[in-house]
Design a protein around this motif. Structure first.
Motif, PDB file in Angstrom:
ATOM      1  N   ALA A 117     -17.011  -6.259 -14.558  1.00  0.00           N
ATOM      2  CA  ALA A 117     -16.352  -7.019 -15.540  1.00  0.00           C
ATOM      3  C   ALA A 117     -15.918  -8.285 -14.925  1.00  0.00           C
ATOM      4  O   ALA A 117     -15.245  -9.116 -15.419  1.00  0.00           O
ATOM      5  N   ASN A 118     -16.582  -8.376 -13.564  1.00  0.00           N
ATOM      6  CA  ASN A 118     -16.287  -9.757 -12.801  1.00  0.00           C
ATOM      7  C   ASN A 118     -14.910  -9.939 -12.757  1.00  0.00           C
ATOM      8  O   ASN A 118     -14.036 -11.070 -12.763  1.00  0.00           O
ATOM      9  N   LEU A 119     -13.875  -8.776 -12.426  1.00  0.00           N
ATOM     10  CA  LEU A 119     -12.670  -8.940 -11.939  1.00  0.00           C
ATOM     11  C   LEU A 119     -12.304  -8.946 -10.648  1.00  0.00           C
ATOM     12  O   LEU A 119     -13.218  -8.276  -9.855  1.00  0.00           O
ATOM     13  N   LYS A 120     -11.200  -9.215 -10.136  1.00  0.00           N
ATOM     14  CA  LYS A 120     -11.284  -9.323  -8.561  1.00  0.00           C
ATOM     15  C   LYS A 120     -10.583  -7.686  -8.453  1.00  0.00           C
ATOM     16  O   LYS A 120      -9.555  -7.113  -9.178  1.00  0.00           O
ATOM     17  N   VAL A 121     -11.420  -7.152  -7.524  1.00  0.00           N
ATOM     18  CA  VAL A 121     -11.274  -5.572  -7.316  1.00  0.00           C
ATOM     19  C   VAL A 121      -9.781  -5.578  -6.321  1.00  0.00           C
ATOM     20  O   VAL A 121      -9.582  -6.177  -5.301  1.00  0.00           O
ATOM     21  N   PRO A 122      -8.991  -4.675  -6.830  1.00  0.00           N
ATOM     22  CA  PRO A 122      -7.735  -4.509  -6.029  1.00  0.00           C
ATOM     23  C   PRO A 122      -8.092  -3.646  -4.584  1.00  0.00           C
ATOM     24  O   PRO A 122      -9.076  -3.257  -4.595  1.00  0.00           O
ATOM     25  N   HIS A 123      -7.055  -3.947  -4.004  1.00  0.00           N
ATOM     26  CA  HIS A 123      -7.136  -3.383  -2.301  1.00  0.00           C
ATOM     27  C   HIS A 123      -6.385  -2.017  -2.604  1.00  0.00           C
ATOM     28  O   HIS A 123      -5.274  -2.070  -2.737  1.00  0.00           O
ATOM     29  N   TRP A 124      -7.001  -1.021  -2.314  1.00  0.00           N
ATOM     30  CA  TRP A 124      -6.622   0.257  -2.241  1.00  0.00           C
ATOM     31  C   TRP A 124      -6.125   0.859  -0.893  1.00  0.00           C
ATOM     32  O   TRP A 124      -7.115   0.559  -0.024  1.00  0.00           O
ATOM     33  N   ILE A 125      -5.063   1.589  -0.841  1.00  0.00           N
ATOM     34  CA  ILE A 125      -4.925   2.301   0.530  1.00  0.00           C
ATOM     35  C   ILE A 125      -4.926   3.617   0.296  1.00  0.00           C
ATOM     36  O   ILE A 125      -4.248   4.235  -0.533  1.00  0.00           O
ATOM     37  N   TYR A 126      -6.005   4.386   1.146  1.00  0.00           N
ATOM     38  CA  TYR A 126      -6.046   5.710   1.111  1.00  0.00           C
ATOM     39  C   TYR A 126      -5.603   6.266   2.382  1.00  0.00           C
ATOM     40  O   TYR A 126      -6.062   5.949   3.340  1.00  0.00           O
ATOM     41  N   LEU A 127      -4.514   7.259   2.440  1.00  0.00           N
ATOM     42  CA  LEU A 127      -4.186   7.964   3.814  1.00  0.00           C
ATOM     43  C   LEU A 127      -4.192   9.235   3.407  1.00  0.00           C
ATOM     44  O   LEU A 127      -3.660   9.950   2.569  1.00  0.00           O
ATOM     45  N   ASN A 128      -4.651   9.974   4.581  1.00  0.00           N
ATOM     46  CA  ASN A 128      -4.707  11.367   4.543  1.00  0.00           C
ATOM     47  C   ASN A 128      -3.691  11.884   5.662  1.00  0.00           C
ATOM     48  O   ASN A 128      -3.501  11.436   6.605  1.00  0.00           O
ATOM     49  N   CYS A 129      -2.454  12.474   4.979  1.00  0.00           N
ATOM     50  CA  CYS A 129      -1.335  12.739   5.565  1.00  0.00           C
ATOM     51  C   CYS A 129      -1.500  13.724   6.615  1.00  0.00           C
ATOM     52  O   CYS A 129      -0.499  14.094   7.269  1.00  0.00           O
ATOM     53  N   GLN A 130      -2.451  14.385   6.696  1.00  0.00           N
ATOM     54  CA  GLN A 130      -2.790  15.231   7.762  1.00  0.00           C
ATOM     55  C   GLN A 130      -3.178  14.365   9.064  1.00  0.00           C
ATOM     56  O   GLN A 130      -2.845  15.062  10.370  1.00  0.00           O
ATOM     57  N   GLU A 131      -3.870  13.355   8.888  1.00  0.00           N
ATOM     58  CA  GLU A 131      -4.298  12.621   9.913  1.00  0.00           C
ATOM     59  C   GLU A 131      -3.221  11.413  10.354  1.00  0.00           C
ATOM     60  O   GLU A 131      -2.727  11.208  11.339  1.00  0.00           O
ATOM     61  N   ASN A 160       0.451  11.589  10.166  1.00  0.00           N
ATOM     62  CA  ASN A 160       1.380  12.707   9.638  1.00  0.00           C
ATOM     63  C   ASN A 160       2.703  12.286  10.285  1.00  0.00           C
ATOM     64  O   ASN A 160       3.765  12.999  10.575  1.00  0.00           O
ATOM     65  N   THR A 161       2.922  11.027  10.651  1.00  0.00           N
ATOM     66  CA  THR A 161       4.441  10.522  10.942  1.00  0.00           C
ATOM     67  C   THR A 161       4.692   9.097  10.218  1.00  0.00           C
ATOM     68  O   THR A 161       3.792   8.531   9.815  1.00  0.00           O
ATOM     69  N   GLU A 162       6.167   8.745   9.976  1.00  0.00           N
ATOM     70  CA  GLU A 162       6.361   7.646   9.359  1.00  0.00           C
ATOM     71  C   GLU A 162       5.810   6.443  10.300  1.00  0.00           C
ATOM     72  O   GLU A 162       5.245   5.584   9.471  1.00  0.00           O
ATOM     73  N   TYR A 163       5.935   6.528  11.408  1.00  0.00           N
ATOM     74  CA  TYR A 163       5.381   5.141  12.363  1.00  0.00           C
ATOM     75  C   TYR A 163       3.911   5.056  11.994  1.00  0.00           C
ATOM     76  O   TYR A 163       3.489   4.147  11.854  1.00  0.00           O
ATOM     77  N   ARG A 164       2.975   6.182  12.069  1.00  0.00           N
ATOM     78  CA  ARG A 164       1.836   6.323  11.793  1.00  0.00           C
ATOM     79  C   ARG A 164       1.402   5.620  10.347  1.00  0.00           C
ATOM     80  O   ARG A 164       0.487   4.766  10.220  1.00  0.00           O
ATOM     81  N   LEU A 165       2.247   6.141   9.293  1.00  0.00           N
ATOM     82  CA  LEU A 165       1.915   5.752   8.161  1.00  0.00           C
ATOM     83  C   LEU A 165       2.030   4.118   7.862  1.00  0.00           C
ATOM     84  O   LEU A 165       1.285   3.444   7.304  1.00  0.00           O
ATOM     85  N   PHE A 166       3.136   3.641   8.287  1.00  0.00           N
ATOM     86  CA  PHE A 166       3.629   2.100   8.156  1.00  0.00           C
ATOM     87  C   PHE A 166       2.530   1.270   9.180  1.00  0.00           C
ATOM     88  O   PHE A 166       1.908   0.438   8.780  1.00  0.00           O
ATOM     89  N   ALA A 167       2.161   1.824  10.156  1.00  0.00           N
ATOM     90  CA  ALA A 167       1.082   1.167  11.017  1.00  0.00           C
ATOM     91  C   ALA A 167      -0.434   1.032  10.234  1.00  0.00           C
ATOM     92  O   ALA A 167      -0.892   0.184  10.464  1.00  0.00           O
TER      93      ALA A 167
END
Length: 114
Positions: free
Chosen positions: A87-101, A103-110
């Motif tokens: 559709a010639n639209l700007k593709v959103p930026h997705w963040i995919y996180l596997n919470c087993q990898e 697995n801490t708040e610090y790692r999540l924000f980092a």
């Protein structure tokens, strides 16, 4: 003494157990995802708001290991990206996180800040 050349030669000449080992990795996304129609629809309903430049709700998928969570979300996001590109639209930026990898708040924000 271990003969590494002989070992590698034996590996090359022995029959393969798998045709494609990549299908066993969490990163693998099949070209066709069977038996996940309901899950695909529910995810699509949440993220389709991004077509109207609205931020979709966060998704938190839980379930047993190997039940298809990763494959399903990546499959749907891949199809969404293809639709944006067609559709010639700007593709959103997705963040995919596997919470087993991640697995801490610090790692999540980092990871998100990366």
């Amino acid at each position: 003494m271990f003969d590494i050349d002989s070992y590698f030669s034996n590996v090359l000449n022995s029959p393969q157990l798998f045709k494609c080992r990549e299908v066993l990795t969490p990163e693998y996304v099949p070209s066709q995802l069977l038996h996940r129609d309901d899950q695909q629809r529910k995810i699509a309903e949440v993220i389709s708001t991004s077509f109207r430049s609205c931020a979709p709700s966060n998704l938190f998928l839980i379930g047993k290991t190997g039940s298809g969570k990763t494959a399903t979300i990546k499959y749907v996001l891949d199809r969404l990206e293809n639709t944006f590109l067609q559709a010639n639209l700007k593709v959103p930026h997705w963040i995919y996180l596997n919470c087993q990898e991640v697995n801490t708040e610090y790692r999540l924000f980092a990871r998100i800040s990366q």
